[in-house]
Design a protein around this motif. Structure first.
Motif, PDB file in Angstrom:
ATOM      1  N   ASP A   1     -39.955 -10.329  45.049  1.00  0.00           N
ATOM      2  CA  ASP A   1     -38.727  -9.193  45.174  1.00  0.00           C
ATOM      3  C   ASP A   1     -38.517  -7.968  46.764  1.00  0.00           C
ATOM      4  OD1 ASP A   1     -40.811  -8.312  44.634  1.00  0.00           O
ATOM      5  OD2 ASP A   1     -41.021  -7.659  42.364  1.00  0.00           O
ATOM      6  N   LYS A   2     -39.560  -8.071  47.235  1.00  0.00           N
ATOM      7  CA  LYS A   2     -39.104  -7.580  48.638  1.00  0.00           C
ATOM      8  C   LYS A   2     -38.654  -7.449  49.230  1.00  0.00           C
ATOM      9  CE  LYS A   2     -44.555  -8.280  47.726  1.00  0.00           C
ATOM     10  NZ  LYS A   2     -45.713  -8.422  48.357  1.00  0.00           N
ATOM     11  N   CYS A   3     -37.077  -7.778  48.701  1.00  0.00           N
ATOM     12  CA  CYS A   3     -36.060  -8.091  49.786  1.00  0.00           C
ATOM     13  C   CYS A   3     -34.832  -6.826  49.012  1.00  0.00           C
ATOM     14  CB  CYS A   3     -36.017  -9.559  49.412  1.00  0.00           C
ATOM     15  SG  CYS A   3     -35.366 -10.311  48.289  1.00  0.00           S
ATOM     16  N   ALA A   4     -33.763  -6.772  49.875  1.00  0.00           N
ATOM     17  CA  ALA A   4     -32.568  -5.767  49.357  1.00  0.00           C
ATOM     18  C   ALA A   4     -31.652  -6.787  50.594  1.00  0.00           C
ATOM     19  CB  ALA A   4     -32.227  -4.936  49.553  1.00  0.00           C
ATOM     20  N   ARG A   5     -29.751  -6.573  49.848  1.00  0.00           N
ATOM     21  CA  ARG A   5     -29.094  -7.751  50.655  1.00  0.00           C
ATOM     22  C   ARG A   5     -28.595  -6.733  51.523  1.00  0.00           C
ATOM     23  NH1 ARG A   5     -28.356 -12.523  49.216  1.00  0.00           N
ATOM     24  NH2 ARG A   5     -28.891 -12.829  47.164  1.00  0.00           N
ATOM     25  N   SER A   6     -28.242  -7.083  53.043  1.00  0.00           N
ATOM     26  CA  SER A   6     -27.173  -5.788  53.960  1.00  0.00           C
ATOM     27  C   SER A   6     -26.517  -6.093  53.618  1.00  0.00           C
ATOM     28  CB  SER A   6     -27.713  -6.846  55.521  1.00  0.00           C
ATOM     29  OG  SER A   6     -27.358  -6.695  56.267  1.00  0.00           O
ATOM     30  N   THR A   7     -25.597  -5.399  54.476  1.00  0.00           N
ATOM     31  CA  THR A   7     -24.030  -5.672  54.531  1.00  0.00           C
ATOM     32  C   THR A   7     -23.224  -6.557  54.541  1.00  0.00           C
ATOM     33  OG1 THR A   7     -23.554  -4.884  56.737  1.00  0.00           O
ATOM     34  CG2 THR A   7     -23.019  -3.213  54.866  1.00  0.00           C
ATOM     35  N   ASN A   8     -24.349  -8.416  55.333  1.00  0.00           N
ATOM     36  CA  ASN A   8     -24.015  -9.448  55.251  1.00  0.00           C
ATOM     37  C   ASN A   8     -23.961  -9.826  54.246  1.00  0.00           C
ATOM     38  OD1 ASN A   8     -25.794  -9.810  55.584  1.00  0.00           O
ATOM     39  ND2 ASN A   8     -25.428 -11.134  58.262  1.00  0.00           N
ATOM     40  N   GLY A   9     -24.562  -9.479  53.099  1.00  0.00           N
ATOM     41  CA  GLY A   9     -25.036 -10.353  51.706  1.00  0.00           C
ATOM     42  C   GLY A   9     -26.391 -10.738  52.284  1.00  0.00           C
ATOM     43  N   VAL A  10     -26.407 -10.996  53.450  1.00  0.00           N
ATOM     44  CA  VAL A  10     -28.162 -11.666  53.714  1.00  0.00           C
ATOM     45  C   VAL A  10     -29.116 -10.785  52.725  1.00  0.00           C
ATOM     46  CG1 VAL A  10     -29.515 -13.302  55.337  1.00  0.00           C
ATOM     47  CG2 VAL A  10     -27.180 -13.079  55.569  1.00  0.00           C
ATOM     48  N   TYR A  11     -30.258 -11.667  52.968  1.00  0.00           N
ATOM     49  CA  TYR A  11     -31.265 -10.467  52.188  1.00  0.00           C
ATOM     50  C   TYR A  11     -31.850 -10.598  53.400  1.00  0.00           C
ATOM     51  CZ  TYR A  11     -32.027 -11.013  46.668  1.00  0.00           C
ATOM     52  OH  TYR A  11     -31.816 -11.623  46.538  1.00  0.00           O
ATOM     53  N   TYR A  12     -32.958  -9.023  53.769  1.00  0.00           N
ATOM     54  CA  TYR A  12     -33.409  -9.009  54.693  1.00  0.00           C
ATOM     55  C   TYR A  12     -35.226  -8.454  53.664  1.00  0.00           C
ATOM     56  CZ  TYR A  12     -32.153  -3.819  53.403  1.00  0.00           C
ATOM     57  OH  TYR A  12     -31.850  -2.346  52.764  1.00  0.00           O
ATOM     58  N   ILE A  13     -35.802  -8.258  54.471  1.00  0.00           N
ATOM     59  CA  ILE A  13     -37.510  -8.227  53.574  1.00  0.00           C
ATOM     60  C   ILE A  13     -37.999  -6.471  54.308  1.00  0.00           C
ATOM     61  CG2 ILE A  13     -39.821  -8.616  54.191  1.00  0.00           C
ATOM     62  CD1 ILE A  13     -37.429 -11.199  53.205  1.00  0.00           C
ATOM     63  N   THR A  14     -38.427  -6.317  52.614  1.00  0.00           N
ATOM     64  CA  THR A  14     -38.240  -4.001  52.501  1.00  0.00           C
ATOM     65  C   THR A  14     -40.111  -4.343  52.716  1.00  0.00           C
ATOM     66  OG1 THR A  14     -38.541  -4.757  50.038  1.00  0.00           O
ATOM     67  CG2 THR A  14     -36.458  -4.129  51.294  1.00  0.00           C
ATOM     68  N   GLU A  15     -41.053  -5.360  52.680  1.00  0.00           N
ATOM     69  CA  GLU A  15     -42.348  -4.980  52.990  1.00  0.00           C
ATOM     70  C   GLU A  15     -42.666  -5.735  54.090  1.00  0.00           C
ATOM     71  OE1 GLU A  15     -43.310  -3.902  48.649  1.00  0.00           O
ATOM     72  OE2 GLU A  15     -45.223  -4.726  50.063  1.00  0.00           O
ATOM     73  N   GLY A  16     -44.026  -5.374  54.845  1.00  0.00           N
ATOM     74  CA  GLY A  16     -44.036  -5.447  55.509  1.00  0.00           C
ATOM     75  C   GLY A  16     -43.695  -5.837  56.863  1.00  0.00           C
ATOM     76  N   THR A  17     -42.085  -4.938  56.735  1.00  0.00           N
ATOM     77  CA  THR A  17     -41.176  -4.594  57.898  1.00  0.00           C
ATOM     78  C   THR A  17     -40.943  -3.625  58.406  1.00  0.00           C
ATOM     79  OG1 THR A  17     -39.575  -5.341  56.558  1.00  0.00           O
ATOM     80  CG2 THR A  17     -39.872  -7.219  57.033  1.00  0.00           C
ATOM     81  N   ASN A  18     -40.816  -2.901  59.879  1.00  0.00           N
ATOM     82  CA  ASN A  18     -40.123  -2.055  60.289  1.00  0.00           C
ATOM     83  C   ASN A  18     -38.103  -1.740  60.312  1.00  0.00           C
ATOM     84  OD1 ASN A  18     -39.863  -3.190  63.176  1.00  0.00           O
ATOM     85  ND2 ASN A  18     -42.185  -2.554  63.650  1.00  0.00           N
ATOM     86  N   ALA A  19     -37.569  -2.824  60.172  1.00  0.00           N
ATOM     87  CA  ALA A  19     -36.191  -2.778  60.835  1.00  0.00           C
ATOM     88  C   ALA A  19     -35.416  -3.967  60.408  1.00  0.00           C
ATOM     89  CB  ALA A  19     -36.092  -2.579  62.132  1.00  0.00           C
ATOM     90  N   TYR A  20     -34.453  -4.100  60.335  1.00  0.00           N
ATOM     91  CA  TYR A  20     -33.388  -5.066  60.113  1.00  0.00           C
ATOM     92  C   TYR A  20     -32.486  -5.065  61.152  1.00  0.00           C
ATOM     93  CZ  TYR A  20     -30.462  -3.228  56.682  1.00  0.00           C
ATOM     94  OH  TYR A  20     -29.679  -2.710  55.909  1.00  0.00           O
ATOM     95  N   ILE A  21     -32.101  -6.458  61.405  1.00  0.00           N
ATOM     96  CA  ILE A  21     -30.376  -6.788  62.413  1.00  0.00           C
ATOM     97  C   ILE A  21     -30.087  -8.106  62.008  1.00  0.00           C
ATOM     98  CG2 ILE A  21     -29.797  -6.695  64.384  1.00  0.00           C
ATOM     99  CD1 ILE A  21     -33.199  -6.177  65.188  1.00  0.00           C
ATOM    100  N   SER A  22     -28.686  -7.444  61.384  1.00  0.00           N
ATOM    101  CA  SER A  22     -27.538  -8.386  60.781  1.00  0.00           C
ATOM    102  C   SER A  22     -26.206  -9.114  62.307  1.00  0.00           C
ATOM    103  CB  SER A  22     -27.018  -8.009  59.239  1.00  0.00           C
ATOM    104  OG  SER A  22     -28.379  -7.697  58.579  1.00  0.00           O
ATOM    105  N   VAL A  23     -26.640  -9.957  61.987  1.00  0.00           N
ATOM    106  CA  VAL A  23     -25.854 -10.569  63.164  1.00  0.00           C
ATOM    107  C   VAL A  23     -24.214 -11.606  62.599  1.00  0.00           C
ATOM    108  CG1 VAL A  23     -25.719 -11.863  64.858  1.00  0.00           C
ATOM    109  CG2 VAL A  23     -27.517 -10.397  64.885  1.00  0.00           C
TER     110      VAL A  23
END
Lengths: 210, 210
Positions: B94-116
């Motif tokens: 459950d340490k995740c959320a959906r980016s605007t592209n619908g793909v999960y990113y990880i919310t713990e142990g991370t400092n950024a996400y980038i969708s491509v």
């Protein structure tokens, strides 16, 4: 969309060298990675504004020297703050030797070099990606590699005293690499000569001359 | 030609995620870089053995979560030591959320996400390189990014006591990522499940069980 997310990506730092006829040249890049293991391939991304870019495009050969924590800021200035279009960077530079592909690698402030013959080229707009198979590589020292973050914290000169004074001159400092441009106005189309970031990545600094 | 020169290249570490229909999956990679600035593009190289690779090839979309120094080894095991072909890595995660592209990113142990969104694909043999334009990105924390070197020195469990004993079992340890295979013989065609390096990158370790 927070552009600062891009700053979280980690990179090494490298001198990228090429040779075309009797001309040797090199520049600083941060984008050398192992792109595949079978066959063993290296990829680099090079800003089209770099003269080394054009040489690699024409010759299909390059060498990457991996910078180590023993590197001095002087080397970044030598290869990053001036263009091979204007000067011969190897004329009075003797910290180098030739790899088996004929291209210079750097022997001081480095811990390895990797020579590549290009077999794929991707036009990505501002940059070209060159991918190729490794023709030669050697380890030069056990000093750890410089990361971009290490460069920012330990090699790049620390900002001098900042303050508004009568005799102050305006400095525009690149937030990316620390390059400083002196002048009241920074041209809108200015491109950082070391890291090639645009004028929007510069900040105004008023410093007291001592 | 000294293959160890390749170890001098610096990398970040990332969870690479994809979504295909109702299936979510992710794996660990070390090869996300900004490939060009105008337009802003990211490139990744993914081993073809990864199920996430196939999903990206079919869907043309992915998200990279940048691992920070707050990441725990458990996350590497979760995304790196098992395959999405066998299990649903997001079923009890459950340490995740959906980016605007619908793909999960990880919310713990991370400092950024980038969708491509992928617009160039290069077949490089063992790996595929995906290059694409960034559709979304956010900063998640100010904790510094994990480099591959930091992982080796600070996150990867330290080797246990080594010695030849009657009750010793043979461990084959991946010199690249630290993954341990238990068994008298390591199959010649064994591929490390976390970093995909071949059997030749494993070393034999005899350890005393405690």
């Amino acid at each position: 969309m927070d552009e600062k997310a891009m700053y979280k990506l980690s990179y090494g730092l490298f001198v990228l060298t090429a040779k075309e006829d009797e001309k040797d040249n090199g520049c600083i890049i941060n984008t050398a990675i192992q792109a595949a293991s079978e066959p063993n391939q290296l990829s680099i991304c090079v800003n089209k504004a770099n003269y080394t870019h054009d040489m690699i495009k024409r010759t299909g050969k390059f060498t990457v020297s991996v910078l180590s924590q023993s590197v001095e800021f002087e080397l970044f200035k030598h290869f990053g703050f001036q263009s091979g279009r204007d000067i011969n960077k190897f004329e009075a530079f003797d910290k180098c030797a030739r790899s088996t592909n004929g291209v210079y690698y750097i022997t001081e402030g480095t811990n390895a070099y990797i020579s590549v013959t290009v077999n794929k080229t991707e036009d990505l707009g501002s940059h070209t990606m060159f991918i190729g198979e490794i023709t030669d590589m050697e380890t030069l020292s056990n000093v750890p590699s410089v990361t971009y973050e290490y460069y920012q914290n330990n090699i790049k000169p620390k900002p001098r005293e900042v303050g508004k004074t009568d005799d102050g001159q305006t400095i525009w400092r690149c937030r990316i690499c620390g390059y400083e441009y002196v002048g009241e106005e920074l041209p809108d189309d200015f491109i950082c000569p070391i890291c090639k970031h645009p004028a929007s990545d510069f900040e105004k600094v008023v410093k007291k001359w001592r």
